[in-house]
Design a protein around this motif. Structure first.
Motif, short mmCIF file in Angstrom:
data_model
loop_
_atom_site.label_atom_id
_atom_site.label_comp_id
_atom_site.label_asym_id
_atom_site.label_seq_id
_atom_site.Cartn_x
_atom_site.Cartn_y
_atom_site.Cartn_z
N THR A 114 -77.74 -11.79 -17.75
CA THR A 114 -78.23 -11.95 -19.12
C THR A 114 -77.09 -11.95 -20.13
OG1 THR A 114 -78.61 -9.56 -19.27
CG2 THR A 114 -80.48 -10.93 -18.60
N ASP A 165 -80.42 -8.40 -15.64
CA ASP A 165 -81.77 -7.89 -15.48
C ASP A 165 -81.73 -6.87 -14.34
OD1 ASP A 165 -84.30 -7.99 -13.75
OD2 ASP A 165 -85.02 -8.92 -15.60
N ARG A 166 -82.20 -5.66 -14.60
CA ARG A 166 -82.05 -4.58 -13.62
C ARG A 166 -82.76 -4.89 -12.30
NH1 ARG A 166 -80.72 0.57 -14.68
NH2 ARG A 166 -81.18 0.26 -16.88
N GLU A 175 -84.87 -15.28 -25.45
CA GLU A 175 -84.99 -13.87 -25.10
C GLU A 175 -84.91 -13.70 -23.59
OE1 GLU A 175 -88.21 -11.81 -26.89
OE2 GLU A 175 -87.78 -12.54 -28.91
N VAL A 176 -84.44 -12.50 -23.18
CA VAL A 176 -84.30 -12.18 -21.77
C VAL A 176 -85.00 -10.85 -21.50
CG1 VAL A 176 -82.16 -13.48 -21.46
CG2 VAL A 176 -82.06 -11.10 -22.19
N SER A 177 -84.92 -10.39 -20.26
CA SER A 177 -85.57 -9.14 -19.87
C SER A 177 -85.15 -7.99 -20.77
CB SER A 177 -85.19 -8.80 -18.42
OG SER A 177 -85.57 -7.49 -18.09
N LYS A 210 -83.67 -7.91 -10.97
CA LYS A 210 -83.03 -9.00 -10.24
C LYS A 210 -81.68 -8.58 -9.67
CE LYS A 210 -85.08 -13.11 -12.37
NZ LYS A 210 -84.79 -14.39 -13.06
N TYR A 252 -83.15 -3.89 -27.13
CA TYR A 252 -83.48 -5.06 -26.32
C TYR A 252 -84.76 -5.75 -26.76
CZ TYR A 252 -79.90 -3.45 -23.04
OH TYR A 252 -78.72 -3.08 -22.47
N ASP A 272 -85.24 -4.93 -19.71
CA ASP A 272 -84.69 -3.91 -18.81
C ASP A 272 -83.37 -4.42 -18.25
OD1 ASP A 272 -84.34 -1.71 -17.25
OD2 ASP A 272 -85.83 -2.27 -15.74
N ARG A 273 -82.28 -4.12 -18.96
CA ARG A 273 -80.97 -4.67 -18.59
C ARG A 273 -79.96 -3.55 -18.32
NH1 ARG A 273 -81.96 -8.13 -23.42
NH2 ARG A 273 -80.12 -7.32 -24.46
N GLY A 282 -79.99 -13.02 -12.22
CA GLY A 282 -80.43 -12.14 -13.30
C GLY A 282 -79.39 -11.85 -14.36
#
Length: 280
Positions: free
Chosen positions: A202, A220-221, A161-163, A223, A49, A165-166, A200
């Motif tokens: 992604t 996103d975990r 880019e995103v979080s 959200k 990630y 923690d997915r 959230g």
């Protein structure tokens, strides 16, 4: 139409799961005492990630004898530990079950149409023989293992880019055969708005297998947890999407379905290559 099912002897009939297809079988199964743990979501290593990279995913859909997760999961767990699927381009695997269905998400470094690497495990025949009593074909047209691979018909990922923690959730529903374009249109209209960002999301990947609709949802975990805790605040937006999907999608098992959570498949095996990460 009579459905073809594989024999316990994979040399006579290939496995329903094309990731399990040819080698040798140990006389004493070394996975006999292994157990499985269930989860509703699946995570990948943080090393995956670091940016916008996502694995290329195939989804295999088969039937599975209810309650046989503890027979199937340990087989894959053993060979994922003792062989090197990553040398064949496979960097992750998620096995899930849902209402008599077996779902196998294969995660690859890249599309096998590009890499040419199509095999899922070195010990194909051993796996085929071990899971044959529990895993059988789903589609009425099944003649060979490739017919167990679901059709991918829609992808959405946000730009940039995103979080880091997915988590991934796999949602299973019944669909009206041949309505992939309609389902894709509904999601495309929704994904063009603000709902994915607010909840959230992604990444989203949609697949079909005759009347089975499989929705891989990456979020996103933090959200995602907030949405689950305060689902009412998003109800109008979700209700609109559900209403637009209603002509094409319905609960897979309506007699037991009570809420969207009842459409979530359960993870019973998760493996990721411990010594691989995307190139920077």
């Amino acid at each position: 139409m009579t459905q073809t099912t594989p024999s316990a002897n994979p040399e006579a009939t290939p496995s329903a799961d094309p990731a399990a297809d040819a080698s040798t079988t140990p006389t004493e199964p070394p996975w006999a005492n292994d157990t499985v743990e269930f989860a509703n979501t699946s995570s990948a290593p943080a090393t995956w990630y670091g940016g916008t990279w996502r694995p290329f995913r195939n989804v295999i859909v088969c039937r599975m004898v209810p309650g046989s997760e503890d027979k199937v999961g340990p087989v894959f767990a053993y060979y994922d530990r003792t062989t090197r699927p990553q040398d064949l381009g496979v960097v992750g695997r998620v096995l899930l079950s849902y209402e008599g269905l077996y779902l196998h998400v294969i995660e690859r470094k890249e599309d096998p149409e590009v890499s040419g690497q199509r095999r899922g495990l070195p010990a194909f025949q051993a796996i085929a023989e071990a899971i044959a009593p529990y895993v059988t074909p789903y589609p009425s047209y099944w003649q060979n293992p490739s017919h167990s691979v679901a059709k991918h018909f829609y992808t959405w990922v946000p730009e940039g880019e995103v979080s880091l923690d997915r988590e991934m959730t796999v949602i299973v529903q019944r669909m009206k055969p041949g309505t992939e374009e309609d389902i894709a249109r509904v999601f495309a209209e929704s994904d063009a708005g603000g709902l994915p960002t607010e909840t959230g999301v992604t990444g989203r990947w949609l697949y079909s297998m005759e009347d089975v609709f499989v929705h891989l949802l990456e979020q996103d975990r933090v959200k995602a947890a907030a949405v689950r805790e305060n689902h009412e605040s998003m109800r109008p937006a979700f209700a609109k999407v559900m209403a637009n999907l209603a002509p094409y999608v319905s609960p897979y098992r309506p007699e037991t379905w009570q809420s969207p959570r009842d459409s979530v498949a359960r993870v019973f095996h998760r493996w990721t290559a411990p010594d691989w990460k995307p190139e920077a």
